[in-house]
Scaffold this motif. Structure first.
Motif, short mmCIF file in Angstrom:
data_model
loop_
_atom_site.label_atom_id
_atom_site.label_comp_id
_atom_site.label_asym_id
_atom_site.label_seq_id
_atom_site.Cartn_x
_atom_site.Cartn_y
_atom_site.Cartn_z
N GLY A 18 -5.74 -5.88 -0.57
CA GLY A 18 -6.36 -4.83 -1.38
C GLY A 18 -5.34 -3.85 -1.92
O GLY A 18 -5.42 -3.44 -3.09
N SER A 19 -4.36 -3.47 -1.11
CA SER A 19 -3.35 -2.51 -1.54
C SER A 19 -2.45 -3.09 -2.61
O SER A 19 -2.06 -2.39 -3.55
N CYS A 20 -2.09 -4.38 -2.50
CA CYS A 20 -1.24 -5.01 -3.50
C CYS A 20 -1.95 -5.11 -4.85
O CYS A 20 -1.35 -4.84 -5.90
N VAL A 21 -3.22 -5.49 -4.84
CA VAL A 21 -3.99 -5.57 -6.08
C VAL A 21 -4.02 -4.19 -6.76
O VAL A 21 -3.74 -4.06 -7.96
N ARG A 77 5.57 -1.32 -0.33
CA ARG A 77 4.83 -0.24 0.31
C ARG A 77 3.38 -0.64 0.54
O ARG A 77 2.79 -0.31 1.58
N ALA A 78 2.80 -1.37 -0.41
CA ALA A 78 1.42 -1.82 -0.26
C ALA A 78 1.28 -2.77 0.93
O ALA A 78 0.28 -2.72 1.67
N ILE A 124 6.13 5.75 9.61
CA ILE A 124 6.85 4.50 9.88
C ILE A 124 7.50 3.96 8.61
O ILE A 124 8.65 3.51 8.62
N PHE A 125 6.78 4.03 7.50
CA PHE A 125 7.25 3.40 6.27
C PHE A 125 7.67 4.41 5.19
O PHE A 125 7.70 4.08 4.01
N LEU A 131 12.02 5.40 -1.84
CA LEU A 131 12.65 4.59 -2.89
C LEU A 131 11.71 4.40 -4.08
O LEU A 131 12.13 4.46 -5.24
N LYS A 132 10.42 4.22 -3.82
CA LYS A 132 9.46 4.05 -4.92
C LYS A 132 9.44 5.28 -5.82
O LYS A 132 9.50 5.17 -7.05
N VAL A 133 9.38 6.46 -5.22
CA VAL A 133 9.31 7.70 -6.00
C VAL A 133 10.61 7.92 -6.77
O VAL A 133 10.59 8.34 -7.93
#
Length: 298
Positions: A18-21, A77-78, A124-125, A131-133
């Motif tokens: 769900g998070s990847c979608v 991240r997803a 944790i992540f 890095l994404k931001v």
């Protein structure tokens, strides 16, 4: 009820899907949000008049690919934070419930479970989010070009602590989002299913309506923390790796209010909601569809 699965690993798998979608579809909106938040902060040179101006400027200067900056860490991240924050929710809820059925928990206990799951997963992540931001805020596209070498570069130049720069703001935002998003989705879903006037039961219309409400409330409460997180993570560093603009989330908050007023805390609110609203819907609808179609729903 809730978002339980028969086995814990199934919860992680459904949540990652769900998070990847959602992250793939909503990455351009996330990039626009980050650029709006960094405008007028001193972190980037450009100042935007609104979301449409961001899109026009980016298309002119960076091309269509610029709207998908940070996609690779967003997907990572997803699969990590996005998966864990949802998958942790039901086990934490069960710990809080003790001998009481977790479905019978009051809203404040669900909020506590949401704080725990969102905050723990975010801490944790946090390096993945950092890095994404940074990739999304990099208008030249030269600062970080590849995923894993970028992690190595940050660790080498800024040390391990640099990997967790802005993590306090990140964890705070994730805790707020977890408290509001997960708990309100759970609560709205339960209320819809229990309502005699709502004929759809545990089905797609219920998942859609509950997630839409959860997305708006989550955006409203988390927007100031999200802005502070983006500015903390994107600020430049001196030769020794120390940040040059803000030393803490509290200082960033105060400087933002002093320079831009309280409205400044909601810079990028509408692109944030236009991202988080659909994102929340896509996440929960995809998770629910995966749970039910795979026969994993409990």
């Amino acid at each position: 009820m809730g978002i339980k699965t028969k086995k814990p690993w199934q919860g992680f798998a459904c949540s990652a899907f769900g998070s990847c979608v959602a992250d793939f579809v909503c990455t351009p909106l996330d990039v626009v949000k980050v650029r709006m938040q960094l405008s007028r902060s001193g972190v980037v040179g450009e100042i935007y008049s609104g979301p449409i101006d961001v899109v026009r400027t980016m298309l002119r200067n960076e091309g269509p690919r610029g709207l998908y900056k940070g996609l690779s860490p967003a997907i990572l991240r997803a699969c990590t934070y996005g998966s864990a924050r949802i998958a942790f929710y039901e086990p934490i809820k069960q710990v809080i419930a003790g001998d009481t059925p977790s479905d019978k928990l009051p809203l404040h206990s669900k909020c506590l479970a949401g704080v725990g799951s969102g905050g723990l997963a975010s801490f944790i992540f946090s390096p993945v989010d950092l890095l994404k931001v940074r990739m999304q805020g990099d208008k030249a596209g030269l600062r970080y070009t590849r995923l894993f070498p970028s992690f190595v570069s940050i660790a080498h130049e800024e040390g391990l602590s640099g990997m967790y720069r802005g993590s306090s703001a990140t964890v705070g935002r994730a805790a707020v989002c977890g408290m509001v998003e997960l708990a309100t989705y759970d609560e709205f879903k339960s209320l819809f299913i229990a309502a005699e006037s709502w004929p759809y039961g545990d089905s797609l219309p219920t998942h859609f309506a509950a997630s839409l409400a959860a997305g708006f409330l989550s955006t409203l409460l988390s927007a100031p923390v999200d802005l502070v997180k983006s500015r903390m993570m994107n600020q430049p560093s001196d030769a020794s790796g120390r940040p040059t603009l803000y030393t803490s989330p509290v200082q960033c908050f105060r400087k933002t209010v002093a320079a831009e007023g309280f409205r400044g805390l909601y810079a990028g609110f509408w692109p944030n909601y236009l991202r988080l609203g659909p994102h929340t819907v896509l996440v929960f609808v995809s998770v629910e569809q995966a749970r039910h179609r795979m026969g994993w729903a409990e």
